[in-house]
Design a protein around this motif. Structure first.
Motif, PDB file in Angstrom:
ATOM      1  N   UNK A 157       0.865  -1.026  -0.090  1.00  0.00           N
ATOM      2  CA  UNK A 157      -0.091   0.024  -0.042  1.00  0.00           C
ATOM      3  C   UNK A 157       0.807   1.373   0.092  1.00  0.00           C
ATOM      4  N   UNK A 158       1.998   1.215   0.590  1.00  0.00           N
ATOM      5  CA  UNK A 158       3.102   2.297   0.649  1.00  0.00           C
ATOM      6  C   UNK A 158       3.476   2.623  -0.727  1.00  0.00           C
ATOM      7  N   UNK A 159       4.047   1.474  -1.447  1.00  0.00           N
ATOM      8  CA  UNK A 159       4.325   1.658  -2.887  1.00  0.00           C
ATOM      9  C   UNK A 159       4.081   0.394  -3.603  1.00  0.00           C
ATOM     10  N   UNK A 160       2.932   0.694  -4.113  1.00  0.00           N
ATOM     11  CA  UNK A 160       2.375  -0.561  -5.266  1.00  0.00           C
ATOM     12  C   UNK A 160       3.113  -0.885  -6.292  1.00  0.00           C
ATOM     13  N   UNK A 161       3.168  -1.859  -6.883  1.00  0.00           N
ATOM     14  CA  UNK A 161       3.946  -2.310  -8.125  1.00  0.00           C
ATOM     15  C   UNK A 161       3.547  -1.151  -9.037  1.00  0.00           C
ATOM     16  N   UNK A 162       4.725  -0.416  -9.730  1.00  0.00           N
ATOM     17  CA  UNK A 162       4.334   0.612 -10.588  1.00  0.00           C
ATOM     18  C   UNK A 162       4.480   1.611 -10.153  1.00  0.00           C
ATOM     19  N   UNK A 163       4.231   2.055  -8.931  1.00  0.00           N
ATOM     20  CA  UNK A 163       4.038   3.410  -8.474  1.00  0.00           C
ATOM     21  C   UNK A 163       5.581   3.973  -8.260  1.00  0.00           C
ATOM     22  N   UNK A 164       5.766   5.453  -8.668  1.00  0.00           N
ATOM     23  CA  UNK A 164       7.109   6.013  -8.680  1.00  0.00           C
ATOM     24  C   UNK A 164       7.281   6.628  -7.182  1.00  0.00           C
ATOM     25  N   UNK A 165       6.239   6.886  -6.662  1.00  0.00           N
ATOM     26  CA  UNK A 165       6.364   7.618  -5.221  1.00  0.00           C
ATOM     27  C   UNK A 165       5.743   6.746  -4.137  1.00  0.00           C
ATOM     28  N   UNK A 166       6.083   6.829  -2.905  1.00  0.00           N
ATOM     29  CA  UNK A 166       5.347   6.144  -1.723  1.00  0.00           C
ATOM     30  C   UNK A 166       4.308   6.906  -1.453  1.00  0.00           C
ATOM     31  N   UNK A 167       3.303   6.345  -0.647  1.00  0.00           N
ATOM     32  CA  UNK A 167       2.029   6.797  -0.022  1.00  0.00           C
ATOM     33  C   UNK A 167       2.121   6.772   1.395  1.00  0.00           C
ATOM     34  N   UNK A 168       0.988   7.194   2.095  1.00  0.00           N
ATOM     35  CA  UNK A 168       1.043   7.011   3.467  1.00  0.00           C
ATOM     36  C   UNK A 168       0.338   5.676   3.713  1.00  0.00           C
ATOM     37  N   UNK A 169       0.952   4.903   4.597  1.00  0.00           N
ATOM     38  CA  UNK A 169       0.075   3.557   4.731  1.00  0.00           C
ATOM     39  C   UNK A 169       0.639   2.899   5.982  1.00  0.00           C
ATOM     40  N   UNK A 170      -0.098   2.407   6.890  1.00  0.00           N
ATOM     41  CA  UNK A 170       0.298   1.403   7.833  1.00  0.00           C
ATOM     42  C   UNK A 170       1.111   0.393   7.592  1.00  0.00           C
ATOM     43  N   UNK A 171       2.131  -0.012   8.115  1.00  0.00           N
ATOM     44  CA  UNK A 171       2.861  -0.876   7.916  1.00  0.00           C
ATOM     45  C   UNK A 171       3.144  -1.919   9.077  1.00  0.00           C
ATOM     46  N   UNK A 172       3.262  -3.247   8.972  1.00  0.00           N
ATOM     47  CA  UNK A 172       3.676  -4.276   9.871  1.00  0.00           C
ATOM     48  C   UNK A 172       4.681  -5.202   9.793  1.00  0.00           C
TER      49      UNK A 172
END
Length: 229
Positions: A157-172
């Motif tokens: 969710x932070x950086x989906x396949x193909x996305x150039x820039x990261x997004x805000x999302x919770x990570x575990x």
């Protein structure tokens, strides 16, 4: 640990924790010294950043040699990051890429360092976890080191396949109980590698909560099928 790694981690860890609010569990499962393999599911390009950030000790990953040869300011920054984070350059176009990858990883483990690996070989495009390739168990059995399973959640969710820039999302990030290769040592080599790999993948899937697929994930062209580079 290099000075660059120490300074970089001092900066990036608070920043990452503030932006993505990661939940980290099981850090005590990682031995503080000696060779160890951190075997993880693979959802995003940032996985190789998330694991070292969460780990109490440096973790080396294999990286394309192209990352070490960039030019200009951006190339220098990228090269400095990978060198400072103790990444290991691998030429994916070499005819001996698979064997060279395993030899480099084995050297890291014999030096008493931590090595990170994605047994699936490449990122999951559908969120499921695929059958593990046996390079991870070959390393564990050959080096005689434990394997700590790692379950990542939310990095896609932070950086989906193909996305150039990261997004805000919770990570575990969850580190599981170390798996010893010792009880497989007396088995025939092929069976030992397969059964140890299957145990590792089950532990990873339990930590990540992903649906398991009894098939190999399709690798992109030029990837190393043994170790996922």
């Amino acid at each position: 640990m290099t000075v660059f790694y120490a300074v970089g981690k001092a900066i990036t860890v608070p920043l990452a924790k503030g932006l993505w609010r990661p939940t980290i569990t099981g850090r005590d499962n990682i031995p503080r010294s000696g060779g160890v393999i951190l075997a993880s599911n693979h959802l995003s390009f940032i996985d190789s950043f998330a694991i070292p950030i969460a780990s109490p000790r440096p973790v080396s990953f294999l990286a394309k040699s192209d990352y070490f040869t960039g030019t200009g300011v951006s190339g220098a920054i990228r090269r400095g990051f990978f060198v400072g984070s103790q990444a290991i350059p691998v030429d994916r176009h070499s005819s001996r890429a698979a064997q060279e990858s395993l030899e480099l990883a084995l050297e890291v483990l014999r030096e008493g360092r931590a090595f990170g690996i994605y047994p699936e070989g490449t990122r999951s495009r559908d969120g499921r976890i695929y059958r593990g390739r046996t390079g991870v168990s070959w390393l564990a059995l050959t080096a005689g080191v434990p394997v700590v399973p790692v379950g990542l959640v939310g990095t896609d969710k932070v950086q989906p396949v193909g996305a150039k820039l990261p997004s805000l999302a919770k990570v575990r990030v969850a580190f599981g109980t170390p798996i010893s290769p010792q009880r497989y040592a007396a088995m025939p080599a092929g069976r030992a590698r397969r059964e140890l790999t299957d145990e590792i993948m089950l532990a990873i899937a339990t930590l990540s909560g992903q649906e398991r697929v009894d098939a190999y994930n399709e690798l992109p062209p030029g990837s190393d099928p043994a170790i996922g580079v």
